[in-house]
Write an enzyme that holds these catalytic residues in place. Structure first.
Site, short mmCIF file in Angstrom:
data_model
loop_
_atom_site.label_atom_id
_atom_site.label_comp_id
_atom_site.label_asym_id
_atom_site.label_seq_id
_atom_site.Cartn_x
_atom_site.Cartn_y
_atom_site.Cartn_z
CB CYS A 164 -0.94 0.01 1.20
SG CYS A 164 -2.06 1.43 1.16
CB CYS A 182 -0.83 2.81 3.81
SG CYS A 182 -2.16 1.95 2.99
CG ASP A 183 2.86 1.50 4.43
OD1 ASP A 183 2.23 2.05 5.34
OD2 ASP A 183 2.77 0.28 4.18
#
Ligand code: NAP
Length: 322
Positions: free
Chosen positions: A141, A144-145
């Protein structure tokens, strides 16, 4: 006696549906999942470290902690939770609907919300899983990261050639440079416009006809590179990168629903009203990634969970079940 409402799944969609349904006096029961060895209840956020884009947490929040908050909030409204239990099969041709759980118990329910999520696909390499589990530079992701300090101004690789890979690679260029897109063929699967946009970005460098053989690195530095194989020449080479973002698709967790309600070609639940949650079977609602291959965010899943509980409440009320 049949339940009024059962909720299958305990990610952001399932818990949000549970909170709304409990506050509407539907006394819902949640099959929390996590019944498959090696799997955790709570969905994909349980595999994430820091979540920086969930509104309400200005300093960010740990993924597992966030799911703990969701669960705790549901418990405050006395949602009944079946721990480490999933749905093995359902019979939606009967009414009340039948749910056979992974402990061998058979349930009956007047309405169902399916929020069983999707699982990111992985290459299946031992080294990939090693660095993923340790949080040392492999993730599925980028949204997300991608902003983590470890990737700042560093070379990284996005693996895949679909729209998600284009989107994720473009997003990661905000932080990393260069961003390699490693694809196993010589043209992208992505839509033309998204492929062209990615290739026009000076920070993005495609690596065609290549598969990842191994993720390289160590416990101190984390990921330091990927070992690639050119599928045309079989030549093996090492590409130095500090992060690996897998973007090779997701698989919706709908195996137990086959033949019971309408799924699309990839197995996602088809919603009858795209801005809502009704499925092809009246009284069965869906929310979150199990019915959404496009947005796939915790916040969009939570929003869908809210809709599904409101839809279920109205549907039940119209049948005198409230
Ligand atoms: P996808 O379209 O299925 O693409 C997956 C990509 O990963 C493909 O390029 C595939 O290669 C590659 N791949 C699969 N298994 C692999 C393996 N084992 N090793 C190496 N490469 C592998 O998945 P997606 O990109 O996640 O998109 C899913 C759906 O969401 C699509 O319908 C997409 O259009 C949609 N979507 C839309 C948007 C948007 O419009 N903004 C954004 C994101 C996603 P091959 O090409 O060789 O098969």
């Amino acid at each position: 006696m049949a339940e009024k409402l059962m909720i299958l799944g305990s990610g952001p969609a399932g818990w949000t549906a549970a909170i709304y349904a409990a506050r509407a006096n539907l006394n819902p029961v949640v099959l929390e999942g996590g019944h498959i060895p090696g799997d955790l209840p709570g969905g994909q956020l349980m595999l994430t470290t820091e979540v920086e884009n969930f509104p309400g947490f200005p300093e960010g929040v740990d993924g597992q902690e966030l799911m703990h908050f969701f669960r705790k909030q549901a418990q405050r409204f006395e949602v009944r939770i079946e721990e480490y239990t999933g749905a093995d099969s359902v019979d939606l041709s009967k009414y009340p609907f039948i749910v056979n759980d992974s402990n061998g118990k058979t349930w009956e329910s007047h309405a169902l919300i399916i929020a069983t999520g999707a699982t990111a696909n992985w290459l299946g390499l031992e080294s990939e899983q090693y660095f993923r589990k340790k949080g040392l530079g492999v993730t599925a992701c980028a949204t997300c990261d991608g902003a983590f300090p470890r990737f700042r101004d560093q070379p990284v690789a996005v693996i895949g050639g679909g729209d998600s890979a284009m989107e994720e690679a473009t997003y990661v260029t905000k932080f990393s440079n260069p961003v390699y897109i490693v694809h196993r063929r010589d043209s992208f699967r992505a839509s033309k416009i998204m492929g062209e946009r990615a290739l026009a970005n000076p920070r993005i460098k495609p690596v065609w006809n290549s598969t990842v053989e191994e993720v390289l690195g160590n416990d101190t530095e984390g990921v330091t590179g990927v070992r690639l194989r050119n599928v045309l020449t079989s030549e093996v080479s090492d590409l130095p990168v500090r992060g690996v973002f897998l973007s090779i698709g997701h698989t919706p967790n709908t195996g137990f629903l086959k033949g019971q309600l309408e799924l699309d070609a990839k197995g996602y639940i088809v919603l009858k009203n795209p801005a809502g949650s009704h499925t092809s079977v009246e009284g069965v609602f869906a929310a979150g990634d199990v019915a959404d291959s496009t947005y796939r965010q915790a916040i969009t899943a939570a929003g869908m969970g809210c809709r599904s509980a409101i839809d279920a409440e109205r549907w039940l009320a119209a049948r005198g079940i409230d």
